[in-house]
Scaffold this active site. Structure first.
Site, PDB file in Angstrom:
ATOM      1  CG  HIS A  90       1.208  -2.361   7.595  1.00 37.28           C
ATOM      2  ND1 HIS A  90       0.142  -1.988   8.425  1.00 37.28           N
ATOM      3  CD2 HIS A  90       1.549  -1.109   7.236  1.00 37.28           C
ATOM      4  CE1 HIS A  90      -0.150  -0.803   8.524  1.00 37.28           C
ATOM      5  NE2 HIS A  90       0.658  -0.218   7.634  1.00 37.28           N
TER       6      HIS A  90
ATOM      7  CD  GLU B 151       5.951  -3.663   3.704  1.00 37.67           C
ATOM      8  OE1 GLU B 151       5.495  -2.601   3.839  1.00 37.67           O
ATOM      9  OE2 GLU B 151       6.708  -3.938   2.847  1.00 37.67           O
TER      10      GLU B 151
ATOM     11  CB  SER C  39       3.189   6.614   9.080  1.00 38.25           C
ATOM     12  OG  SER C  39       3.145   6.443   7.551  1.00 38.25           O
TER      13      SER C  39
ATOM     14  CG  ASN D 292       4.254   6.290   3.589  1.00 35.15           C
ATOM     15  OD1 ASN D 292       3.831   7.251   3.264  1.00 35.15           O
ATOM     16  ND2 ASN D 292       3.397   5.507   4.306  1.00 35.15           N
TER      17      ASN D 292
ATOM     18  CB  SER E  44      -1.343   5.653   6.223  1.00 32.69           C
ATOM     19  OG  SER E  44      -0.279   6.442   6.708  1.00 32.69           O
TER      20      SER E  44
HETATM   21  C1  2E4 Z   1       1.116  -1.177   3.950  1.00 30.38           C
HETATM   22  C2  2E4 Z   1       2.287  -1.142   3.442  1.00 30.38           C
HETATM   23  O1  2E4 Z   1       4.693   1.033   6.132  1.00 30.38           O
HETATM   24  P1  2E4 Z   1       4.211   2.328   6.624  1.00 30.38           P
HETATM   25  O2  2E4 Z   1       4.373   2.301   8.175  1.00 30.38           O
HETATM   26  O3  2E4 Z   1       4.369   3.360   5.793  1.00 30.38           O
HETATM   27  O4  2E4 Z   1       2.493   2.172   6.684  1.00 30.38           O
HETATM   28  P2  2E4 Z   1       1.259   3.223   6.549  1.00 30.38           P
HETATM   29  O5  2E4 Z   1       0.210   2.715   7.221  1.00 30.38           O
HETATM   30  O6  2E4 Z   1       1.739   4.536   7.038  1.00 30.38           O
HETATM   31  O7  2E4 Z   1       1.118   3.530   5.082  1.00 30.38           O
HETATM   32  C3  2E4 Z   1       0.180   2.528   4.322  1.00 30.38           C
HETATM   33  C4  2E4 Z   1       1.036   1.190   3.873  1.00 30.38           C
HETATM   34  C5  2E4 Z   1       0.477   0.126   4.305  1.00 30.38           C
HETATM   35  C6  2E4 Z   1       2.231   1.041   3.280  1.00 30.38           C
HETATM   36  N1  2E4 Z   1       2.753   0.124   3.134  1.00 30.38           N
END
Ligand code: 2E4
Ligand code: SF4
Length: 318
Positions: free
Chosen positions: A79, A131, A227, A229, A272
């Site tokens: 992130h 992030e 998460s 996404n 992820s």
């Molecule tokens: C880095 C950037 O950002 P999110 O909470 O969706 O992260 P996640 O670790 O679930 O997904 C991978 C990722 C990592 C996505 N964007």
């Protein structure tokens, strides 16, 4: 409900993106090369199973670099981190491996460039997300956060003709465009980022779930609660017409009551999420009469990233 009418629509693409694959391999390679323990600042990706599996192999997850012994190896999560975190690590003589996704780094660079032009930067994203903390830290004096279209009304900038926007990589594409529309109404000379900040994997997974959702009585999204996404996939599924949708960390968390009266179950997973967790959910659905699985592919992905430079450099030396 007859068995013959029960089916699963499986969205594709789903699961691991190029940035997650790279980050997880980076921790595995660091363990191989330096031996356990290898420290990781924050969860390498927001997935409980991935974190637990790496812990079993000798990774130690910490919140901040001050928890890492002087001189030890520390991996920064996918992130991204702010420049302040790099400085803290340097002060403690830590050996850092930066697993920030290159598509997050791209947004950091955009922030640096807009700040160098002394623009006000509106960052669209979720407060407190790692992030957002990393990107904001690139230009804290220039960046303001907005989470949703309604927040735009309260924004105050130094010069309304000199405003740019950026976003977190994992937002809902449609909701972000609404926020950008609200920004453009308020600041007609708003400058867009040079390319989309919401990454290919986020938008492809949302498109794929949109394609199946209208036919689904239930959409199950495999992913962890933190998460971003994965959470967005539930919202997108509901917006696109799914009757119900839930985020579950693994198959055991599927409530059998959700299946009552359900003919079509949609299944997808966040960026992820390892595929084994989807396989286990499909097995559990099959046990409940949903053995007929049709995969619906909306686009093909082929992007891969090379490993973080610290691991590439070592690879040449050894
Ligand atoms: C880095 C950037 O950002 P999110 O909470 O969706 O992260 P996640 O670790 O679930 O997904 C991978 C990722 C990592 C996505 N964007
Ligand atoms: Fe990178 Fe996008 Fe994956 Fe995030 S979701 S790690 S930005 S490819």
């Amino acid at each position: 409900m007859t068995q013959s009418s029960q089916r699963v629509l499986l969205a594709k693409p789903r699961g691991y993106c190029a940035g997650v694959d790279r980050a997880v391999i980076a921790v595995e390679k660091a363990l191989e090369r330096y031996g356990a323990p290898v420290y990781v600042r924050k969860q390498i990706v927001h997935n409980t199973y991935v974190v637990r599996t790496l812990e079993e192999r000798g990774a130690i997850f910490v919140e901040e670099t001050d928890e890492v012994p002087e001189g030890a190896v520390v991996v920064f999560s996918a992130h991204g981190v702010s420049p302040a975190v790099h400085e803290q690590a340097e002060r403690r003589n830590l050996q850092t491996i930066d697993a920030t996704c290159p598509l997050v780094t791209k947004v950091h660079k955009e922030a640096q460039r807009f700040a160098a032009q002394d623009r006000d930067i509106v960052l669209i994203g979720h407060a407190g997300h790692e992030e957002v903390e990393g990107t904001s830290g690139e230009a804290p004096d220039h960046i303001q956060l907005v989470e949703r279209p309604e927040d735009v009304a309260n924004l105050e900038v130094r010069d309304p003709d000199n405003v740019s926007w950026l976003s977190q990589t994992t937002l809902s594409v449609d909701e972000t465009m609404q926020t950008v529309d609200a920004l453009r109404q308020k600041y007609p000379n708003l400058l867009d980022p040079p390319s989309d900040d919401i990454c290919y994997a986020t938008s492809n997974r949302q498109e794929a779930v949109k394609a199946i959702a209208p036919q689904c009585d239930l959409v199950l999204v495999v992913g962890s609660d933190n998460s971003s996404n994965s959470q967005r996939l539930v919202e997108v599924a509901l917006d696109a017409g799914a009757t119900a949708s839930y985020l579950i960390d693994d198959a055991s968390l599927m409530d059998e009551a959700w299946l009552r009266g359900v003919a079509t179950v949609g299944v997808t997973s966040g960026a992820s999420v390892p595929e084994i967790l989807v396989d286990r959910l499909l097995e559990r659905l099959a046990e409940h009469g949903y053995a007929d699985v049709e995969e619906v592919e909306t686009t093909r992905e082929s992007l891969t990233f090379s490993l973080p430079k610290e691991l590439r450099k070592d690879a040449r030396a050894s």
